[in-house]
Design a protein around this motif. Structure first.
Motif, short mmCIF file in Angstrom:
data_model
loop_
_atom_site.label_atom_id
_atom_site.label_comp_id
_atom_site.label_asym_id
_atom_site.label_seq_id
_atom_site.Cartn_x
_atom_site.Cartn_y
_atom_site.Cartn_z
N MET A 1 -3.64 23.02 3.16
CA MET A 1 -4.37 21.93 3.22
C MET A 1 -3.28 20.73 3.24
O MET A 1 -2.47 20.80 2.42
CB MET A 1 -5.14 21.73 1.97
N VAL A 2 -3.58 19.52 3.96
CA VAL A 2 -2.90 18.29 3.98
C VAL A 2 -2.71 17.76 2.67
O VAL A 2 -3.68 17.27 2.23
CB VAL A 2 -2.87 17.41 5.21
N PRO A 3 -1.73 17.17 2.02
CA PRO A 3 -1.55 16.55 0.69
C PRO A 3 -2.53 15.07 0.97
O PRO A 3 -2.47 14.70 2.13
CB PRO A 3 -0.11 16.25 0.43
N ILE A 4 -2.91 14.87 -0.22
CA ILE A 4 -3.60 13.46 0.02
C ILE A 4 -2.88 12.27 0.05
O ILE A 4 -3.37 11.50 1.14
CB ILE A 4 -4.63 13.17 -1.44
N SER A 5 -1.76 12.36 -0.11
CA SER A 5 -0.89 11.23 0.25
C SER A 5 -0.64 10.93 1.82
O SER A 5 -0.60 9.85 2.12
CB SER A 5 0.43 11.15 -0.46
N TYR A 6 -0.65 12.10 2.64
CA TYR A 6 -0.49 11.87 3.84
C TYR A 6 -1.82 11.06 4.59
O TYR A 6 -1.77 10.04 5.28
CB TYR A 6 -0.75 13.20 4.67
N HIS A 7 -3.10 11.36 3.92
CA HIS A 7 -4.15 10.67 4.52
C HIS A 7 -4.28 9.42 3.91
O HIS A 7 -4.61 8.37 4.62
CB HIS A 7 -5.55 11.45 3.86
N LEU A 8 -3.63 9.20 2.52
CA LEU A 8 -3.82 7.73 2.29
C LEU A 8 -2.60 6.95 3.34
O LEU A 8 -3.12 5.71 3.26
CB LEU A 8 -3.41 7.66 0.54
N ALA B 1 2.06 6.88 -7.01
CA ALA B 1 1.13 7.31 -7.76
C ALA B 1 1.14 8.93 -7.95
O ALA B 1 1.75 9.48 -6.83
CB ALA B 1 -0.34 6.85 -7.47
N ARG B 2 0.65 9.40 -8.96
CA ARG B 2 0.47 10.75 -9.29
C ARG B 2 -1.12 11.31 -9.29
O ARG B 2 -1.71 10.74 -10.05
CB ARG B 2 0.99 11.38 -10.55
N TRP B 3 -1.33 11.58 -8.02
CA TRP B 3 -2.93 11.82 -7.94
C TRP B 3 -3.39 13.07 -8.63
O TRP B 3 -2.78 14.31 -8.49
CB TRP B 3 -3.26 11.94 -6.23
N ALA B 4 -4.47 13.16 -9.33
CA ALA B 4 -5.14 14.11 -9.69
C ALA B 4 -5.84 15.07 -8.80
O ALA B 4 -6.21 14.86 -7.72
CB ALA B 4 -6.09 13.82 -10.91
N GLN B 5 -5.53 16.32 -9.01
CA GLN B 5 -6.17 17.38 -7.74
C GLN B 5 -7.13 18.23 -8.61
O GLN B 5 -6.65 19.22 -9.75
CB GLN B 5 -5.04 18.03 -7.08
N MET C 1 0.82 -1.05 -0.01
CA MET C 1 0.06 -0.11 0.05
C MET C 1 0.80 1.30 0.04
O MET C 1 0.73 2.17 -0.62
CB MET C 1 -0.89 -0.09 1.30
N SER C 2 2.01 1.32 0.68
CA SER C 2 2.95 2.53 0.92
C SER C 2 3.28 2.77 -0.50
O SER C 2 3.35 3.87 -1.08
CB SER C 2 4.07 2.24 1.88
N VAL C 3 3.71 1.70 -1.10
CA VAL C 3 4.43 1.82 -2.69
C VAL C 3 3.42 2.32 -3.56
O VAL C 3 3.86 3.26 -4.36
CB VAL C 3 5.03 0.47 -3.24
N GLY C 4 2.28 1.94 -3.43
CA GLY C 4 1.06 2.44 -4.51
C GLY C 4 0.86 4.00 -4.03
O GLY C 4 0.61 4.75 -4.84
N VAL C 5 0.63 4.25 -2.81
CA VAL C 5 0.30 5.47 -2.31
C VAL C 5 1.59 6.37 -2.94
O VAL C 5 1.30 7.64 -3.35
CB VAL C 5 0.23 5.59 -0.71
#
Lengths: 168, 100
Positions: free
Chosen positions: B1-8, A111-115, A104-108
């Protein structure tokens, strides 16, 4: 400021979750669940999901946690110290847990999350009600049927069976 | 705003703790609480994505997950109580009636 609140809530959530998973005393586990649920509710509020945060407190703390504490009190003798339970299979469990965490850490992180640009925090109740009675009407009704079935099922499963000598 | 990767990452840690609880503990009520932890972790990532994408869908799915969790709590605890009445134990290792 927001980051500080996030770290405090995250520490509360993870600390309580660790107590839930690892405590030797089941009563401590049940009450630590309160910290996890409240921490997650605070994180929802921080994420501008006000209605979800309130419902989290109502459903989880007011409903599920009370049910769990009832179950703990009904299934164990409180004065019995041996209510704690032993852990078995530590090595395979550690391997599986480590694998889950690493994947899960590698996946999170990778990835490049859209915003969406500059999301405004606004009350969400209107949108939620609109969606439940609009595009989400079928899952909404289905959830209510599921809850009705559960209500009846829980009563049927947990009642004491009384057999009649002359009946049926 | 805290980045989403922190929440994930927080959600992932919470989920991993839930997996740990299910695997390490043999008391069915504790296993049950660990499952609730995992459901909460998933809900947290749903809400984080709803915030990130400016969409309402993630929050709506959280409500359905919550209703399923409530259903699971009601039926699951009823089953645990019923098992305890019949077998006098809630230890998953001793509940081996259906083991082949």
């Amino acid at each position: 400021m927001g980051a500080l609140i996030f770290y405090l809530l995250a520490a509360l959530t993870i600390g309580s979750a660790l107590i839930v998973a690892l405590s030797r005393n089941i009563v401590y586990s049940a009450f630590s669940l309160l910290g996890t649920f409240m921490g997650v509710a605070g994180l929802y509020a921080l994420l501008a999901a006000d209605f979800v945060a309130v419902i989290q407190i109502l459903v989880y703390v007011g409903g599920i946690l009370v049910l769990i504490i009832f179950a703990v009190m009904l299934t164990h003798r409180i004065d019995d110290v041996a209510v704690s339970n032993r852990s078995v299979g530590r090595l395979p469990a550690a391997l599986i847990v480590g694998a889950v965490g690493v994947i899960m850490s590698v996946g999170v992180v990778g990835a490049r999350w859209a915003q969406k640009a500059d999301v405004q925090a606004a009350p969400t109740t209107y949108g939620i009600g609109d969606a439940f009675l609009g595009p989400y009407i079928l899952p909404f009704e289905f959830a209510s049927v599921v809850l009705l079935v559960v209500l009846i099922g829980a009563v049927v499963v947990s009642r004491k069976e009384i057999r009649e000598e002359t009946g049926s | 705003m805290v980045p989403i990767s922190y929440h994930l990452i927080l959600s992932g840690i919470l989920f991993t703790i839930g997996v740990m609880g299910v695997l390490l503990r043999r008391n069915t009520i504790i296993i049950f609480m660990a499952v609730e932890l995992m459901l909460n972790a998933v809900n947290l990532s749903f809400v984080a994505f709803a915030r990130q994408l400016g969409s309402m869908d993630g929050q709506l799915i959280v409500f359905f997950v919550m209703s399923v969790a409530a259903a699971e709590a009601a039926v699951g605890l009823a089953i645990i109580l019923s098992v305890f009445r019949n077998r006098e134990t809630v230890n998953a290792d001793e509940l081996n009636l259906m083991r082949w």
